[in-house]
Design an enzyme around this catalytic site. Sequence first.
Site, PDB file in Angstrom:
ATOM      1  N   ASP A  90      -8.793  -9.899  -0.192  1.00 19.90           N
ATOM      2  CA  ASP A  90      -8.067  -8.983   0.687  1.00 19.90           C
ATOM      3  C   ASP A  90      -8.086  -7.567   0.123  1.00 19.90           C
ATOM      4  OD1 ASP A  90      -6.104  -8.477   2.956  1.00 19.90           O
ATOM      5  OD2 ASP A  90      -4.919  -7.847   1.225  1.00 19.90           O
ATOM      6  N   ASN A 120       0.838  -1.201   0.000  1.00 26.24           N
ATOM      7  CA  ASN A 120       0.000   0.000   0.000  1.00 26.24           C
ATOM      8  C   ASN A 120       0.879   1.259   0.000  1.00 26.24           C
ATOM      9  OD1 ASN A 120       0.902   0.367   2.609  1.00 26.24           O
ATOM     10  ND2 ASN A 120      -0.972  -0.378   3.554  1.00 26.24           N
TER      11      ASN A 120
END
EC number: 3.1.2.2
Lengths: 324, 324, 324
Positions: free
Chosen positions: A198, A9
């Site tokens: 996810d 991320n």
Amino acid sequence: RIMRPDDANIAGNVHGGTILKMIEEAGAIISTRHCNSQAGEPCVAALARVERTDFLSPMCIGEVANVSAEISYTSRHSVEVQVNVMSENILTGAKRVTNKATLWYVPLSLKNVNKVLEVPPIQYARKEQEDEGKKRYEEQKLDRLETKQRNGDVILPVINPEPHTVGYSQSSLIHLVGPSDCTLLGFVHGGVTMKLMDEVAGIVAARHCKTNIVTASVDAINFHEKIKKGCVITVSGRMTFTSNKSMEIEVFVDADPFVDEPRERYRAVSAFFTYVSLSKEGKPLPVPQLLTETEDEKRRFEEGKGRYLQTKAKRQAQMQQAAQ
Amino acid sequence: RIMRPDDANIAGNVHGGTILKMIEEAGAIISTRHCNSQAGEPCVAALARVERTDFLSPMCIGEVANVSAEISYTSRHSVEVQVNVMSENILTGAKRVTNKATLWYVPLSLKNVNKVLEVPPIQYARKEQEDEGKKRYEEQKLDRLETKQRNGDVILPVINPEPHTVGYSQSSLIHLVGPSDCTLLGFVHGGVTMKLMDEVAGIVAARHCKTNIVTASVDAINFHEKIKKGCVITVSGRMTFTSNKSMEIEVFVDADPFVDEPRERYRAVSAFFTYVSLSKEGKPLPVPQLLTETEDEKRRFEEGKGRYLQTKAKRQAQMQQAAQ
Amino acid sequence: RIMRPDDANIAGNVHGGTILKMIEEAGAIISTRHCNSQAGEPCVAALARVERTDFLSPMCIGEVANVSAEISYTSRHSVEVQVNVMSENILTGAKRVTNKATLWYVPLSLKNVNKVLEVPPIQYARKEQEDEGKKRYEEQKLDRLETKQRNGDVILPVINPEPHTVGYSQSSLIHLVGPSDCTLLGFVHGGVTMKLMDEVAGIVAARHCKTNIVTASVDAINFHEKIKKGCVITVSGRMTFTSNKSMEIEVFVDADPFVDEPRERYRAVSAFFTYVSLSKEGKPLPVPQLLTETEDEKRRFEEGKGRYLQTKAKRQAQMQQAAQ
């Protein structure tokens, strides 16, 4: 392999889904190899179930993931695999355990995908290992029946939702299943599905708390139905529960075999993901409470609370056991 | 899905090609599903044409792209799909429209790729919707014939070109078509082709103005010929026109079926991309004027000017209409 | 194509493996095209060997790689291809040569993968070109026989190794061969294998010296055996030699065809990679000396020293020749 920018991320923490995908790949390899170790019909091991797994510490870009797998139990038609993930900072040499996971595979014939083959038995060092494995096998068998019944639910869009309600953060994505998502049998790798799950769960969590979030754990996932190449899969997620510092998100995977097969859309997988919110220093932050509106949302919140308290109690029992 | 570092340029702006690829995937899914909605021969929808599309605002890494698609018209053998892309900053919750696109698909039989099947008709809420759709259908049909004639051109290398000439920035890349680029029929996804075209156009634009550039719009693209797995495709781009703050780049895709098929290299697609140059604050910068040398280059510059002025006039007419 | 974040290490230097993969793709395209240029059985060119190649200067994220390929010699059953890689900073326009590589391909029939077809002869501008090509052909043929004998070695895990020993930095990864890794014939692209080899070699080098490292050169690589889709490949690397400013790493690729084929695990490829360690300013740093413990390690260190001195002498001879 080395963790790359696309695996992580914006804050540099590797997605839990990337790790789940690596775990599943290792499991598929070792169990397919085992099931083909004796002369007989060639087969590919298909993922049937992943046991609950905790993400003990986040990985970062540039670290190396070491994945090791071992077969811990075989029943007549299934293989239990233990996978460990260690993350290593190759510049400092520091290593730590990131994940431990238990997966169940079933060997499917390469010639006839609907035929489940027999698994060559493994040798156990001690009789207790076999007995404990058998106990785990029976437990997961029961649990698979239960989730199969829960699978009827759908997620509907909400117009102009209030912040922190369920409708506010719920999300979904679609994905066309291509050749690189599939095994030799032409079915989606379980790891590919988990990575997409996810991804959706992470979007739900980020929408809810608007901070940097990471996967803390994934509940047991059952793969009831295979998903074929050429299907469109819809992955939907909604928040079900929040504690002070964690969020539980339920994720559904629906497959739509719209070409080449006269079949309705069906629920292929569902699971619960738990996320935490992290500060810039990597400390867990408080999470805004989920606002439940409908009766169903309130019921799901209570069920989520039940799972949360059960997990907490189990962890405390383990810590006491370890301290003795 | 979440935009990743690999989807973006060095300044963090997502490539137009990544967005075009997502748009086409959504269009292919909805039109394939529609064409298989009635019992009959299974089929896959193949992209025939993308209407001109404007990139209203650039997306950034970490944002979530929301793609929604809807069928707006069906003729006997083709489907018109409207796709909207919204970008969402999941941390602030801010959303904005990034793109609106119109795509035309044709259903090809899964058993015989050269057979175009019939499209199940959709229901219209009002009679005018059907009439307007029919008008759009006839217009694009005419336009497809026109570009087919323009397709003979080739791009030749230039030795030691002067800065800001056509030869100075022209570029090309080759790509071997692999399984993950293809549909169930074994032909390249239109979205994959458009992504490569945007990549080449972006290199041409950056070579010309040497700043951070983003895709502003793409002219209508016609997919005259399918491209098969195992082909090598050559994607070439050259600048045709510059205004004060924009650059127009013509891109050709040539397919070379060098294995397994006794066929010459052929022109599969061509299109015009418009790019703008952005400052660090995201404001449009002036662009160096294109220096034209040959008669052909001067003619193409004038033609590009024509397209530029036509688009400008159309936009002003729309704004006046909106203001009334 | 433009270099992306995922193509590079944390310091922004593009992985040597990414460049090797591009080189091999270009070589495969030009040689497959050549071998299909005359009517006859369709074929795919398979990589047989890559000659030693030096990485003259590192590439960075955002640069454009220009790859050009040319056929320089044909024997009855093989094609020699010269590939040049130029890196271009499209913002400044600066270009420099990054790599020059020589690759050997063999045409395999698309209908019968074990059948090697004849190569259409090329025309030479001068008779000497043909003679020199023939000399290179004979040399590589001899060398291929030699490495075939060296291939028996295996890498065993070491418990609690001391820093800077061979066991301390040795590494391995496994990879399941998927459809996107393979050619039309269903065998792994040589470029995919080389990219994985470079990845492992890079991890070994970083573990040893704990700094930013880049590929400096790759010794000749022979592809003795094809690797089929569905295989698991294990790529293992160990350091063999260090000079003051370079590290030599030996890499093995073992293929395990565990499904669908009654065959043992076998050694498919092996090669030597040389890495250097770079400071933040891009200058070569001193490297910690490799500590050899066993007789085998000492022998391999001496052999590596031999290769290092030989290469150094050859380079000095070339520089003197160039200065004359």
